[in-house]
Design a protein around this motif. Sequence first.
Motif, short mmCIF file in Angstrom:
data_model
loop_
_atom_site.label_atom_id
_atom_site.label_comp_id
_atom_site.label_asym_id
_atom_site.label_seq_id
_atom_site.Cartn_x
_atom_site.Cartn_y
_atom_site.Cartn_z
N MET A 1 0.17 0.54 6.14
CA MET A 1 0.81 0.83 4.88
C MET A 1 2.11 0.05 4.80
O MET A 1 2.88 -0.01 5.74
N GLY A 2 2.37 -0.54 3.62
CA GLY A 2 3.61 -1.28 3.39
C GLY A 2 4.74 -0.36 2.97
O GLY A 2 4.65 0.87 3.06
N LYS A 3 5.80 -0.94 2.49
CA LYS A 3 6.98 -0.20 2.07
C LYS A 3 6.67 0.60 0.82
O LYS A 3 6.07 0.10 -0.14
N LEU A 4 7.07 1.87 0.82
CA LEU A 4 6.84 2.74 -0.33
C LEU A 4 8.04 2.71 -1.27
O LEU A 4 9.18 2.55 -0.84
N GLY A 5 7.77 2.86 -2.56
CA GLY A 5 8.85 2.89 -3.53
C GLY A 5 8.37 3.27 -4.91
O GLY A 5 7.19 3.55 -5.13
N PHE A 6 9.30 3.24 -5.86
CA PHE A 6 9.02 3.60 -7.25
C PHE A 6 8.78 2.36 -8.10
O PHE A 6 9.42 1.33 -7.91
N TYR A 7 7.87 2.51 -9.06
CA TYR A 7 7.65 1.54 -10.12
C TYR A 7 8.05 2.23 -11.42
O TYR A 7 7.70 3.39 -11.65
N PHE A 8 8.79 1.51 -12.27
CA PHE A 8 9.22 2.06 -13.55
C PHE A 8 8.93 1.05 -14.65
O PHE A 8 9.38 -0.09 -14.59
N ASP A 9 8.18 1.48 -15.66
CA ASP A 9 7.85 0.64 -16.81
C ASP A 9 8.84 0.95 -17.92
O ASP A 9 8.67 1.89 -18.69
N MET A 10 9.89 0.16 -17.99
CA MET A 10 10.94 0.34 -18.98
C MET A 10 10.41 0.14 -20.40
O MET A 10 10.89 0.77 -21.34
N GLU A 11 9.41 -0.72 -20.54
CA GLU A 11 8.85 -0.97 -21.86
C GLU A 11 8.16 0.26 -22.44
O GLU A 11 8.08 0.42 -23.65
N ALA A 12 7.64 1.11 -21.58
CA ALA A 12 6.91 2.29 -22.05
C ALA A 12 7.79 3.53 -22.16
O ALA A 12 7.45 4.47 -22.89
N CYS A 13 8.92 3.55 -21.47
CA CYS A 13 9.76 4.75 -21.43
C CYS A 13 10.39 5.05 -22.79
O CYS A 13 10.99 4.17 -23.41
N ILE A 14 10.27 6.29 -23.24
CA ILE A 14 10.85 6.71 -24.52
C ILE A 14 12.12 7.54 -24.33
O ILE A 14 12.69 8.03 -25.29
N GLY A 15 12.54 7.71 -23.09
CA GLY A 15 13.78 8.43 -22.83
C GLY A 15 13.69 9.93 -23.03
O GLY A 15 14.70 10.59 -23.29
N CYS A 16 12.52 10.51 -22.88
CA CYS A 16 12.32 11.94 -23.15
C CYS A 16 12.93 12.84 -22.08
O CYS A 16 13.13 14.02 -22.30
N ARG A 17 13.18 12.30 -20.91
CA ARG A 17 13.78 13.02 -19.79
C ARG A 17 12.86 14.08 -19.16
O ARG A 17 13.31 14.95 -18.44
N THR A 18 11.58 14.00 -19.42
CA THR A 18 10.63 14.93 -18.82
C THR A 18 10.60 14.76 -17.30
O THR A 18 10.54 15.73 -16.56
N CYS A 19 10.68 13.52 -16.82
CA CYS A 19 10.71 13.26 -15.38
C CYS A 19 11.95 13.90 -14.75
O CYS A 19 11.88 14.49 -13.67
N GLN A 20 13.07 13.79 -15.43
CA GLN A 20 14.32 14.36 -14.96
C GLN A 20 14.22 15.89 -14.85
O GLN A 20 14.65 16.47 -13.86
N MET A 21 13.63 16.50 -15.86
CA MET A 21 13.51 17.96 -15.86
C MET A 21 12.47 18.44 -14.85
O MET A 21 12.66 19.49 -14.22
N ALA A 22 11.40 17.69 -14.66
CA ALA A 22 10.38 18.06 -13.66
C ALA A 22 10.99 18.04 -12.27
O ALA A 22 10.73 18.93 -11.45
N CYS A 23 11.80 17.04 -11.99
CA CYS A 23 12.48 16.94 -10.69
C CYS A 23 13.44 18.10 -10.52
O CYS A 23 13.49 18.73 -9.47
N LYS A 24 14.19 18.38 -11.56
CA LYS A 24 15.16 19.48 -11.52
C LYS A 24 14.46 20.81 -11.26
O LYS A 24 14.90 21.61 -10.45
N ASP A 25 13.34 21.03 -11.94
CA ASP A 25 12.57 22.26 -11.79
C ASP A 25 11.94 22.36 -10.40
O ASP A 25 12.05 23.39 -9.73
#
Length: 192
Positions: A1-25
């Motif tokens: 297995m190679g290095k693990l990390g995050f991929y983020f598609d800025m073109e698709a993000c609408i800024g809803c902050r659902t990811c932020q709230m899911a992490c918080k929860d």
Amino acid sequence: MGKLGFYFDMEACIGCRTCQMACKDKNNLDIDVLFRRVKSFETGVYPKPDAYNYSGSCNHCSDAKCVKGCPTGAMYYAEDGTVQHDNNKCIGCKYCVWNCPYGVPQYIEKKGVVEKCNSCKDLRDKGQNPACIDACIMRCLHFGDLDKLKQEYGMNLVSELPILPRASVTQPSLLVKAKSCSSDRNFREKEV
């Protein structure tokens, strides 16, 4: 297995902050603590204004300044290469907080220790995705082997943006499909 990390598609993000709230929860965080932050930025001027969102958390850097700055070994590299934190070793000195150029580790006053995104290691160990990934309604966040993510999402991905510290400083495990306007150094963070 190679290095693990995050991929983020800025073109698709609408800024809803659902990811932020899911992490918080998922992490049962107090109101003033965020392990994943969504920020919105404006660029350009009339008649050609533009905007983009950025969802960021711990980048699980290959040259993590938080790990280097931790005197007790509480901040460490896990076997899978991600940057993890051991609350039992943490003395709350905040050296990792001061050393991280991304501002990721956070001192939790009521616990007297530092905590941060651990890429939901407990969920990943069960074969599941980090909470932020499954919560994203636009499916613009992914976590996995960086080489495989590059193959799947293209080689024109970046890990450096004007809103972030220089990638050469920490070698972040981050791939971003960036909007062209995000390369504009004349940006303004939008107040939310």
